[in-house]
Design an enzyme around this catalytic site. Structure first.
Site: not given
Ligand code: SAJ
Length: 415
Positions: A211, A265
């Site tokens: 991720k 993010c």
């Protein structure tokens, strides 16, 4: 196999995930500390903006498949989707993950599955196992007894794009990282209930790093484009024309420069790698620094332009962190306009078609909320910050006698 599933954290990821699982006929208990969110969901409504989500939540709440609560209840599986911000000097803050984990520990029973979805530093799933085993010495966990453990633990990151969450939750491939192969297999079985993409088995540490790698890859590539834009400013070259020419090479694909990198993010996750490997992650750290410096470069350009006018009026077009959304979180455009307000270079006409009023941080005498065409008409300097579709209707003739700073290359990058 899973009759009931808990989703802890009912935000941008947790609520859509809870609703999609419930729509497959599994009973879902949604847990959140925010009483307002819980009450809203139990009325079949939503407290966040995401296309298609409200109808889905309405349906699953009314069929009794989704119920929200502030208290954790016993279920067969627990999925954690709480925020992981950073604190201090870009250190990951796992406080929400820890409190969710400790809450789950109070209701855990032999045979349960716990999955962490929140973007987390490498080693977080192992840390979660430690917290659980401290709280429940009567149960065994994978770091103690491997495949014989009473409880299965896995890490499975979300990778959905805001605005397309319902579609991508179902269609995207998932990386399923178990603390043991059996943990991964059980977690994959849960995802198979609602994911059409492939569920690829891995281990927890690799899945955690995967991720962070995806978002760091994008950050580094945007930093390359942003650095090029600074170099091109020095050398008096149009960076967008340059990139489009370079991208004609079959193995070159440069991303787009902008006013900086925003959102919750890409501007955050690379720091989780830097925090674990501070000496080694040199490129990843530098990319963050390059992208974080870009707003200042834009501000300096506006200052230089304003110095050319007696009574400068500045149109600022766009506040959100990227095109065609209303999300102002970590937005470089908002940061730039806030700084311009403080510098008081002249009157600001601010246009953001996706919000209904200026954020509190911009309320001031020298700032006026305007529609884009009016802002441009009033201005001597036009600063384009977000390439919203809605701005593509602006008549380029209106720009002819203005000083234009186009941070997105929407008008060919004039500056
Ligand atoms: N940006 C540029 N130039 C570009 C592309 C983006 O300046 O060429 C800027 C945008 O304007 C924005 C920022 O980067 O300020 C981030 O936007 P984005 O569209 O790249 O990404 P997010 O933050 O909306 O979503 C990302 C996605 N990750 C990747 O594409 C690798 C998404 O798939 C993730 O699920 C999401 O982060 C997340 O939740 O981690």
């Amino acid at each position: 196999m899973f009759n009931t599933v808990s989703v802890i954290g009912l935000g941008y990821i947790g609520l859509p995930t809870a609703a999609v699982i419930a729509s497959r006929g599994i009973k879902v208990i949604g847990v959140d500390v925010n009483q307002h969110a819980v009450d809203t969901i139990n009325q079949g409504k939503i407290h966040i903006v995401e296309p298609g989500l409200e109808a889905l939540v309405h349906e699953v709440v009314h069929t009794g498949k989704l119920r929200a609560t502030t208290q954790v209840e016993p279920t067969d599986a627990f999925l954690i989707a709480v925020p992981t911000p950073f604190k201090g000097d870009h250190e990951p803050d796992l406080a929400y993950v820890e409190s969710a984990t400790r809450a789950i520990a109070t209701v855990l029973k032999k045979g349960d599955l716990v999955i962490l979805e929140s973007t987390s530093p490498v080693g977080s799933t192992e840390q979660m196992a430690q917290w659980l085993s401290q709280a429940r010495p009567d149960l065994t966990f994978p770091h103690q007894t491997g495949e014989l453990a009473d409880i299965n633990l896995a890490y499975c990151p979300e990778r959905v794009l805001p605005g397309k969450v319902i579609h991508e939750l179902v269609e995207n491939d998932r990386v399923v990282g178990g603390m043991t192969p059996q943990c991964a297999a059980r977690a994959a079985a849960l995802y198979k209930a609602f994911v059409k993409g492939d569920c690829i088995i891995s281990n927890a540490r690799t899945a955690e790093m995967c991720k962070l790698t995806e978002n760091s890859f994008r950050d580094v590539n945007i930093a390359f484009a942003n650095e090029l834009s600074l170099i091109c400013d020095e050398l008096k070259i149009n960076v967008w024309a340059l990139i489009s020419l370079a991208n004609r090479h079959p193995r070159v694909n440069i991303l787009q420069p902008g006013p900086g990198v925003g959102g919750h993010c890409i501007a955050v996750d690379p720091w989780f790698i830097v925090d674990k490997s501070p000496k080694t992650a040199r490129l990843i750290r530098t990319a963050r620094e390059v992208n974080d410096h870009k707003p200042q470069h834009v501000i300096d350009k506006v200052k230089a332009a304003a110095a050319k006018f007696k009574n400068p009026k500045i149109a600022c077009l766009g506040l959100s962190f990227k095109a065609d959304i209303d999300d102002l979180r970590e937005s470089p455009s908002l940061e730039i306009v806030e700084q311009l307000k403080k510098l008081n270079l002249g009157k600001l006409y601010v246009a953001e078609p996706h919000i209904s009023q200026l954020p509190a941080s911009l309320k001031a005498e020298n700032v006026e909320f305007a529609i884009a065409e009016d802002a441009v008409a009033h201005a001597s300097i036009v600063l384009l910050l977000v390439n919203h579709q809605k701005f593509s209707g602006i008549d380029l003739g209106m720009l002819s006698n203005k000083f234009v700073i186009d941070t997105r290359g929407m008008w060919g990058g004039v500056s």
